[in-house]
Design an enzyme around this catalytic site. Sequence first.
Site, PDB file in Angstrom:
ATOM      1  N   TYR A  97      45.268  60.876  66.930  1.00 49.10           N
ATOM      2  CA  TYR A  97      44.888  62.298  67.896  1.00 49.10           C
ATOM      3  C   TYR A  97      45.904  63.322  67.276  1.00 49.10           C
ATOM      4  O   TYR A  97      45.563  64.473  67.552  1.00 49.10           O
ATOM      5  CB  TYR A  97      45.430  62.034  69.085  1.00 49.10           C
ATOM      6  CG  TYR A  97      44.842  60.853  69.874  1.00 49.10           C
ATOM      7  CD1 TYR A  97      43.470  61.074  70.198  1.00 49.10           C
ATOM      8  CD2 TYR A  97      45.393  59.512  70.281  1.00 49.10           C
ATOM      9  CE1 TYR A  97      42.619  60.006  70.713  1.00 49.10           C
ATOM     10  CE2 TYR A  97      44.502  58.666  70.646  1.00 49.10           C
ATOM     11  CZ  TYR A  97      43.354  58.902  71.116  1.00 49.10           C
ATOM     12  OH  TYR A  97      42.357  57.895  71.802  1.00 49.10           O
ATOM     13  N   GLU A 104      31.383  67.575  77.069  1.00 50.46           N
ATOM     14  CA  GLU A 104      32.358  66.521  76.885  1.00 50.46           C
ATOM     15  C   GLU A 104      32.755  66.693  75.437  1.00 50.46           C
ATOM     16  O   GLU A 104      31.961  66.737  74.412  1.00 50.46           O
ATOM     17  CB  GLU A 104      31.577  65.109  76.928  1.00 50.46           C
ATOM     18  CG  GLU A 104      32.286  64.002  76.558  1.00 50.46           C
ATOM     19  CD  GLU A 104      31.442  62.827  76.546  1.00 50.46           C
ATOM     20  OE1 GLU A 104      30.514  62.810  77.546  1.00 50.46           O
ATOM     21  OE2 GLU A 104      31.844  61.618  76.088  1.00 50.46           O
ATOM     22  N   ARG A 160      51.522  60.282  71.049  1.00 52.29           N
ATOM     23  CA  ARG A 160      50.619  59.227  71.269  1.00 52.29           C
ATOM     24  C   ARG A 160      49.766  58.938  69.899  1.00 52.29           C
ATOM     25  O   ARG A 160      49.025  60.202  69.468  1.00 52.29           O
ATOM     26  CB  ARG A 160      49.678  59.481  72.509  1.00 52.29           C
ATOM     27  CG  ARG A 160      48.553  58.583  72.480  1.00 52.29           C
ATOM     28  CD  ARG A 160      47.667  59.308  73.634  1.00 52.29           C
ATOM     29  NE  ARG A 160      46.517  58.259  73.748  1.00 52.29           N
ATOM     30  CZ  ARG A 160      45.409  58.438  74.469  1.00 52.29           C
ATOM     31  NH1 ARG A 160      45.141  59.627  74.374  1.00 52.29           N
ATOM     32  NH2 ARG A 160      44.664  57.474  74.687  1.00 52.29           N
ATOM     33  N   ALA A 204      39.996  58.052  78.635  1.00 51.85           N
ATOM     34  CA  ALA A 204      39.374  56.643  78.917  1.00 51.85           C
ATOM     35  C   ALA A 204      38.387  56.776  80.084  1.00 51.85           C
ATOM     36  O   ALA A 204      37.562  55.813  80.167  1.00 51.85           O
ATOM     37  CB  ALA A 204      40.263  55.784  79.045  1.00 51.85           C
ATOM     38  N   ARG A 217      35.352  53.736  66.325  1.00 54.71           N
ATOM     39  CA  ARG A 217      36.462  52.980  66.795  1.00 54.71           C
ATOM     40  C   ARG A 217      35.859  51.643  67.552  1.00 54.71           C
ATOM     41  O   ARG A 217      35.004  51.035  67.477  1.00 54.71           O
ATOM     42  CB  ARG A 217      37.160  54.023  67.718  1.00 54.71           C
ATOM     43  CG  ARG A 217      37.513  55.115  67.093  1.00 54.71           C
ATOM     44  CD  ARG A 217      38.525  55.957  67.798  1.00 54.71           C
ATOM     45  NE  ARG A 217      39.880  55.532  68.501  1.00 54.71           N
ATOM     46  CZ  ARG A 217      40.585  55.686  69.477  1.00 54.71           C
ATOM     47  NH1 ARG A 217      40.214  56.954  70.202  1.00 54.71           N
ATOM     48  NH2 ARG A 217      41.605  55.325  69.771  1.00 54.71           N
ATOM     49  N   HIS A 232      35.756  65.201  72.487  1.00 54.07           N
ATOM     50  CA  HIS A 232      36.595  64.093  71.940  1.00 54.07           C
ATOM     51  C   HIS A 232      37.478  64.372  70.888  1.00 54.07           C
ATOM     52  O   HIS A 232      36.864  64.935  69.813  1.00 54.07           O
ATOM     53  CB  HIS A 232      36.115  62.617  71.753  1.00 54.07           C
ATOM     54  CG  HIS A 232      35.532  62.042  72.975  1.00 54.07           C
ATOM     55  ND1 HIS A 232      36.369  61.780  74.112  1.00 54.07           N
ATOM     56  CD2 HIS A 232      34.182  62.113  73.803  1.00 54.07           C
ATOM     57  CE1 HIS A 232      35.341  61.356  75.163  1.00 54.07           C
ATOM     58  NE2 HIS A 232      34.193  61.432  74.852  1.00 54.07           N
ATOM     59  N   PRO A 281      43.439  61.218  81.204  1.00 58.53           N
ATOM     60  CA  PRO A 281      44.456  60.508  81.370  1.00 58.53           C
ATOM     61  C   PRO A 281      45.079  60.148  79.562  1.00 58.53           C
ATOM     62  O   PRO A 281      44.379  60.292  78.692  1.00 58.53           O
ATOM     63  CB  PRO A 281      44.219  59.148  81.798  1.00 58.53           C
ATOM     64  CG  PRO A 281      42.676  59.141  81.677  1.00 58.53           C
ATOM     65  CD  PRO A 281      42.131  60.516  81.711  1.00 58.53           C
ATOM     66  N   ASN A 282      46.466  60.330  79.637  1.00 54.35           N
ATOM     67  CA  ASN A 282      47.160  60.189  78.352  1.00 54.35           C
ATOM     68  C   ASN A 282      47.286  61.485  77.406  1.00 54.35           C
ATOM     69  O   ASN A 282      47.821  61.209  76.350  1.00 54.35           O
ATOM     70  CB  ASN A 282      46.714  58.802  77.625  1.00 54.35           C
ATOM     71  CG  ASN A 282      46.926  57.528  78.691  1.00 54.35           C
ATOM     72  OD1 ASN A 282      47.861  57.381  78.888  1.00 54.35           O
ATOM     73  ND2 ASN A 282      45.755  57.057  78.748  1.00 54.35           N
ATOM     74  N   ASN A 330      37.691  66.653  78.371  1.00 46.51           N
ATOM     75  CA  ASN A 330      38.110  65.425  77.643  1.00 46.51           C
ATOM     76  C   ASN A 330      38.865  64.420  78.721  1.00 46.51           C
ATOM     77  O   ASN A 330      39.734  64.373  78.938  1.00 46.51           O
ATOM     78  CB  ASN A 330      39.046  65.623  76.648  1.00 46.51           C
ATOM     79  CG  ASN A 330      39.279  64.394  75.789  1.00 46.51           C
ATOM     80  OD1 ASN A 330      38.732  63.489  76.152  1.00 46.51           O
ATOM     81  ND2 ASN A 330      39.943  64.573  74.555  1.00 46.51           N
TER      82      ASN A 330
HETATM   83  C1  DQA Z   1      39.586  60.412  73.450  1.00 51.69           C
HETATM   84  C2  DQA Z   1      38.830  59.141  73.281  1.00 51.69           C
HETATM   85  C3  DQA Z   1      38.764  57.890  74.381  1.00 51.69           C
HETATM   86  O1  DQA Z   1      38.220  56.731  73.993  1.00 51.69           O
HETATM   87  C4  DQA Z   1      40.459  57.743  74.625  1.00 51.69           C
HETATM   88  O2  DQA Z   1      40.533  56.885  75.595  1.00 51.69           O
HETATM   89  C5  DQA Z   1      41.017  58.992  74.722  1.00 51.69           C
HETATM   90  C6  DQA Z   1      41.047  60.063  73.909  1.00 51.69           C
HETATM   91  C7  DQA Z   1      39.540  61.242  72.357  1.00 51.69           C
HETATM   92  O3  DQA Z   1      39.955  62.492  72.762  1.00 51.69           O
HETATM   93  O4  DQA Z   1      39.433  61.007  71.436  1.00 51.69           O
HETATM   94  O5  DQA Z   1      42.074  58.960  75.579  1.00 51.69           O
HETATM   95  O6  DQA Z   1      38.700  60.861  74.596  1.00 51.69           O
END
Ligand code: DQA
Length: 139
Positions: free
Chosen positions: A22, A95, A17, A74, A104, A97, A9-10, A71
């Site tokens: 990011y 995994e 964003r 959240a 954070r 990020h 998501p996102n 990735n």
């Molecule tokens: C993320 C870190 C997560 O906490 C966050 O919700 C994201 C992006 C990252 O790539 O740093 O959406 O996965």
Amino acid sequence: MKLQIINGPNLNLLGIREPEVYGFSSFEDYLQKLIQRFPGVEFHYFQSNVEGEIINKIHETGFSFDGIILNAGAYTHTSIAIYDAIKGVATPVIEVHISNVHARETFRSHSQIAGACKGVIAGFGLDSYRLAVEAMMSR
Ligand code: DQA
């Protein structure tokens, strides 16, 4: 080598964003760089904001691909269902990020899915994905 990259998501908003967290690049632009850098790798890319679609993609690729780079956004911090999906397939999952989740908000320090993954790479910006590809290739 066939690798599936899954963004949760996102992450469709990368480049727009919170760019201070990011970065300024869209994932599609970054993917082109990965494709050029690793000509021996067949990359497949999937992004979804929907938990069940991410699970379906893990099932779909988790018995035939050489690796999944995930990735989960959240959902990383909440999803037992994604943990179970990773546990349920044969393909190794890394995994990743973009941000250093440990530097954070405290809720980002816990990963619900890390225990099902081969390893975790976080905090190197989009380069986290490149490092995950290298890790897959050296297995
Ligand atoms: C993320 C870190 C997560 O906490 C966050 O919700 C994201 C992006 C990252 O790539 O740093 O959406 O996965």
